[in-house]
Design an enzyme around this catalytic site. Structure first.
Site, PDB file in Angstrom:
ATOM      1  N   GLY A 152       0.836  -1.205   0.000  1.00 21.55           N
ATOM      2  CA  GLY A 152       0.000   0.000   0.000  1.00 21.55           C
ATOM      3  C   GLY A 152       0.871   1.255   0.000  1.00 21.55           C
ATOM      4  O   GLY A 152       0.661   2.189  -0.793  1.00 21.55           O
ATOM      5  N   HIS A 153       1.872   1.258   0.879  1.00 16.14           N
ATOM      6  CA  HIS A 153       2.799   2.399   0.915  1.00 16.14           C
ATOM      7  C   HIS A 153       3.565   2.504  -0.418  1.00 16.14           C
ATOM      8  O   HIS A 153       3.765   3.602  -0.944  1.00 16.14           O
ATOM      9  CB  HIS A 153       3.831   2.221   2.033  1.00 16.14           C
ATOM     10  N   GLY A 200      -3.273   7.563   1.296  1.00 15.78           N
ATOM     11  CA  GLY A 200      -4.076   6.404   0.906  1.00 15.78           C
ATOM     12  C   GLY A 200      -5.547   6.607   1.238  1.00 15.78           C
ATOM     13  O   GLY A 200      -5.889   7.127   2.303  1.00 15.78           O
TER      14      GLY A 200
HETATM   15  P1  AMP Z   1       0.687   4.806   7.798  1.00 18.26           P
HETATM   16  O1  AMP Z   1       2.101   4.357   7.665  1.00 18.26           O
HETATM   17  O2  AMP Z   1      -0.251   3.752   8.287  1.00 18.26           O
HETATM   18  O3  AMP Z   1       0.553   6.133   8.526  1.00 18.26           O
HETATM   19  O4  AMP Z   1       0.195   5.089   6.323  1.00 18.26           O
HETATM   20  C1  AMP Z   1       0.897   5.979   5.483  1.00 18.26           C
HETATM   21  C2  AMP Z   1       0.082   6.217   4.250  1.00 18.26           C
HETATM   22  O5  AMP Z   1      -0.127   4.981   3.568  1.00 18.26           O
HETATM   23  C3  AMP Z   1      -1.302   6.794   4.565  1.00 18.26           C
HETATM   24  O6  AMP Z   1      -1.591   7.802   3.613  1.00 18.26           O
HETATM   25  C4  AMP Z   1      -2.197   5.604   4.397  1.00 18.26           C
HETATM   26  O7  AMP Z   1      -3.510   5.935   4.022  1.00 18.26           O
HETATM   27  C5  AMP Z   1      -1.495   4.851   3.274  1.00 18.26           C
HETATM   28  N1  AMP Z   1      -1.891   3.442   3.282  1.00 18.26           N
HETATM   29  C6  AMP Z   1      -1.858   2.585   4.324  1.00 18.26           C
HETATM   30  N2  AMP Z   1      -2.353   1.379   3.964  1.00 18.26           N
HETATM   31  C7  AMP Z   1      -2.716   1.485   2.666  1.00 18.26           C
HETATM   32  C8  AMP Z   1      -3.304   0.583   1.707  1.00 18.26           C
HETATM   33  N3  AMP Z   1      -3.611  -0.664   2.033  1.00 18.26           N
HETATM   34  N4  AMP Z   1      -3.523   1.034   0.469  1.00 18.26           N
HETATM   35  C9  AMP Z   1      -3.215   2.321   0.137  1.00 18.26           C
HETATM   36  N5  AMP Z   1      -2.663   3.215   0.973  1.00 18.26           N
HETATM   37  C10 AMP Z   1      -2.416   2.804   2.219  1.00 18.26           C
END
Ligand code: AMP
Length: 285
Positions: free
Chosen positions: A34-35, A147
Site C-alpha cells: 500500500g505504501h 491512501g
Molecule cells: P501509515 O504508515 O499507516 O501512517 O500510512 C501511510 C500512508 O499509507 C497513509 O496515507 C495511508 O492511508 C497509506 N496506506 C496505508 N495502507 C494502505 C493501503 N492498504 N492502500 C493504500 N494506501 C495505504
C-alpha cells in the site's frame, strides 16, 4: 536514494536539486505494498520525492498501540531502495526534529471531529494535523500522496490545507489489498493467526453490502454488516457508517442520498486487540 535524519539535511538537499513538482509520501514505516503504491504514484508524476518514516506519538490515543507499533526501518529502507531514484530522499527524523518544543496546537475540523474515527480515537486527528503540518512546513511539497484506506484522514488533511493555505495538492490513492481482500495495513502483522484467517470477511461483507443498497434501506445494510462480521470469532464492529466524501454526515435513509455525491461505507473493526479500518464506495441507486 538518500536517507536523511534532519530538517536541515532535507532543506539543504532540496535547495541543491531544485526539482519540481516535489512529491511527498508521509508514512509511519512498517512498509507494505500500500505504501509502495503511494511511492510509485509519487515517482510517476514527480522528478523528486521525499518519503518520511516517523511513528508520530501525538496521534496515538492508546499507549499500548504506540508501544507495539511495528518498527522495521532496515526492511523499509530495503523496499524503498528498489523504487526510489538517486536523488529521492527518505526522511527518518527523531522526536526532537519533529517536535523541538512542545506542540500544544489545537485544530478543529468541523463535522469531521464528530464522526467515526474522531469518536473512537479522541485526539487522533489533532495529532495527525500536528505532524502533517510540521512535515509540510519542513518538506514544502507540491503534491502529497495519501491512501484512501484512511478515508476520513484525507478529508482532515484537505481541510488542514484549506485552513493553513498550504500550496499542496492532495492526491488520494486507492486501497491496496491482500489477495484475500484484507486491506493492507502495518498492523496486520500484529493479528493473531486465527483472527487473521477471519479478517477477510470485513471486505467481503462490505462488497456484498455495497450491492444490497439497490434493494434495501440503510438500517438493513448496517445491521447486515455488523451481524455478518460479528459471526466471526474475535471480530467486533466499532462503527459502520455510510457517508458522502464531502460531508461526512452518516446517512440514515436512502432518501438522503443526493445525485452528484459519492458515498462510501466506512468501517472500524476490533480484531482481537488490533483495530482495522476499511471502506468501499456505495454506488448511487
Ligand atoms: P501509515 O504508515 O499507516 O501512517 O500510512 C501511510 C500512508 O499509507 C497513509 O496515507 C495511508 O492511508 C497509506 N496506506 C496505508 N495502507 C494502505 C493501503 N492498504 N492502500 C493504500 N494506501 C495505504
Amino acid at each position: 536514494m538518500k536517507v536523511i535524519r534532519t530538517v536541515y539535511g532535507i532543506q539543504n538537499q532540496k535547495k541543491k536539486l531544485h526539482l519540481h513538482p516535489l512529491g511527498f509520501v508521509p508514512t509511519m514505516g512498517a512498509l507494505h505494498e500500500g505504501h509502495i503504491s503511494l511511492v510509485n504514484n509519487a515517482t510517476g508524476e514527480c522528478p523528486l520525492v521525499v518519503v518520511s518514516i516517523y511513528v508520530n506519538p501525538t496521534q496515538f490515543n492508546d499507549t499500548e498501540d504506540l508501544k507495539n507499533y511495528p518498527r522495521t526501518l532496515s526492511a523499509d529502507l530495503g523496499k524503498l531502495g528498489t523504487v526510489l531514484r538517486e536523488n529521492d530522499m527518505v526522511f527518518t527524523p527523531d522526536d526532537k526534529e519533529i517536535y523541538p518544543a512542545a506542540d500544544n496546537r489545537v485544530f478543529h475540523f468541523g463535522n469531521l471531529d464528530n464522526v467515526m474515527e474522531a469518536l473512537y480515537r479522541p485526539g487522533h486527528f489533532n495529532g495527525v494535523a500536528k505532524v502533517v503540518s510540521r512535515l509540510f512546513d519542513i518538506v514544502q511539497p507540491d503534491v502529497a500522496f495519501f491512501g484512501l484506506k484512511d478515508f476520513q484522514q484525507i478529508a482532515v488533511i484537505r481541510d488542514l490545507v484549506r485552513q493553513k493555505r498550504y500550496n499542496v495538492r492532495i492526491a488520494g490513492i486507492p486501497i491496496v489489498r491482500e489477495p484475500d481482500g484484507l486491506a493492507m495495513s502495518s498492523r496486520n502483522r500484529l493479528l493473531e493467526p486465527e483472527i487473521r484467517k477471519e479478517a477477510p470477511v470485513i471486505y467481503k461483507t462490505l462488497s456484498v453490502a455495497s450491492a444490497l443498497i439497490k434493494d434495501h434501506d440503510i438500517s438493513y445494510i448496517k445491521n447486515f454488516v455488523t451481524k455478518t462480521i460479528e459471526k466471526s470469532a474475535g471480530l467486533s464492529v466499532e462503527y459502520f457508517e455510510i457517508v458522502a466524501d464531502t460531508q461526512f454526515i452518516p446517512v440514515k435513509t436512502k432518501k438522503e442520498l443526493k445525485n452528484g455525491c459519492r458515498y462510501y461505507g466506512c468501517i472500524a473493526v476490533k480484531a482481537g486487540k488490533i483495530r482495522l479500518i476499511d471502506n468501499i464506495e456505495f454506488p448511487l441507486v
